[in-house]
Enzyme design. Structure first.
Site: not given
Ligand code: COA
Length: 244
Positions: A104, A107, A127
């Site tokens: 998102g 997007e 996604e």
């Molecule tokens: N929704 C909810 N929480 C999220 C999030 C999301 N899309 N993306 C990150 N967070 C949260 C994590 O759960 C974590 O929470 P915590 O500290 O309570 O455990 C915090 O943000 C930090 O995330 P983390 O993954 O540890 O950070 P990072 O710097 O290592 O990695 C990303 C960053 C963006 C690569 C990774 O967070 C990620 O892959 N996020 C999801 C991406 C995704 O699939 N998006 C599509 C959603 S439709």
């Protein structure tokens, strides 16, 4: 507001997504606050500069909330309705993307009129890895922005577009060092601010009109502007300069 930092200026509004602990994941509260910003900009049209945090634009919709949503919430189009409202804002919108713009978050950036990116920018739509589609615009907007082959690579094969590729495919208009990002986005808005606000607004409206509305919509917009005192003043100034 709790999820956004809003800097309201005379000639633009700067909005920073601000849920740093959740990598700016877009939750219901942020959606509500972004709707408030849209209300502000619809009532008092100004360009929007939308940005994220240091090293992350937005990591997508909030996965904790998505997990709990069912068919009814999907049919409401919670994020897609917001992103469409942003797309339809009267004045231009610029996303300044540093770091991750995923799901998102990507997007939301695709919904803006223009994007500038730092060298650390990464766009992606993972996604399907979560068992869902990119349902808030990527499946059609990304194709329009970068063409079908690259859009399919992103949406079907998890390809991530880094800053260099984003520049090559024109997804972003420029790439700069992270420290310069906001200044470059402001400079882009400064260039727009030199134009007549009414002409800018109507250009956006006409550009986004469906194909069958042309050329009638172009003529109507021009008819409005031809009668605008600002057009007279701007053209007269140009002619006077030539004569002096
Ligand atoms: N929704 C909810 N929480 C999220 C999030 C999301 N899309 N993306 C990150 N967070 C949260 C994590 O759960 C974590 O929470 P915590 O500290 O309570 O455990 C915090 O943000 C930090 O995330 P983390 O993954 O540890 O950070 P990072 O710097 O290592 O990695 C990303 C960053 C963006 C690569 C990774 O967070 C990620 O892959 N996020 C999801 C991406 C995704 O699939 N998006 C599509 C959603 S439709």
């Amino acid at each position: 507001m709790r999820t956004l930092l809003v800097d309201e200026r005379g000639d633009r509004v700067v909005v920073r997504l601000h849920r740093p602990d959740a990598r700016n994941a877009i939750d219901a509260e942020m959606v509500g606050e972004l709707h408030q910003v849209c209300g502000l900009l619809e009532g008092d049209p100004r360009p929007l500069l939308l940005t994220g945090g240091d090293g992350v634009f937005a990591a997508g919709a909030d996965i904790g909330e998505l997990l709990l949503r069912g068919r009814d919430e999907a049919l409401q189009g919670i994020n897609s309705t917001l992103f469409e409202r942003i797309r339809r804002l009267p004045m231009p919108t610029v996303a300044a993307v540093d770091g991750y713009a995923l799901g998102g978050g990507a997007e939301l950036a695709y919904a803006c009129d223009l994007r500038v990116a730092s060298t650390r920018a990464v766009f992606g739509n993972p996604e399907p890895n979560l068992g869902i589609i990119a349902g808030a615009g990527a499946c059609w907007r990304l194709k329009e922005l970068v063409g079908e082959p690259l859009a399919k690579l992103v949406l079907l094969a998890g390809h991530r577009i880094d800053a260099a590729e984003a520049k090559d495919c024109r997804l972003v208009s420029e790439v700069c060092e992270p420290a310069e990002l906001e200044a470059r986005a402001h400079a882009l808005i400064d260039r727009m601010a030199k134009a007549s606000a009414a002409a800018l607004r109507l250009t956006k409206l006409v550009l986004d009109a469906p194909p069958q509305a042309h050329p009638a919509v172009d003529h109507l917009a021009q008819a409005v502007l031809f009668e605008d005192p600002e057009k007279h003043a701007r053209m007269q100034k140009f002619l006077d300069k030539g004569a002096s």
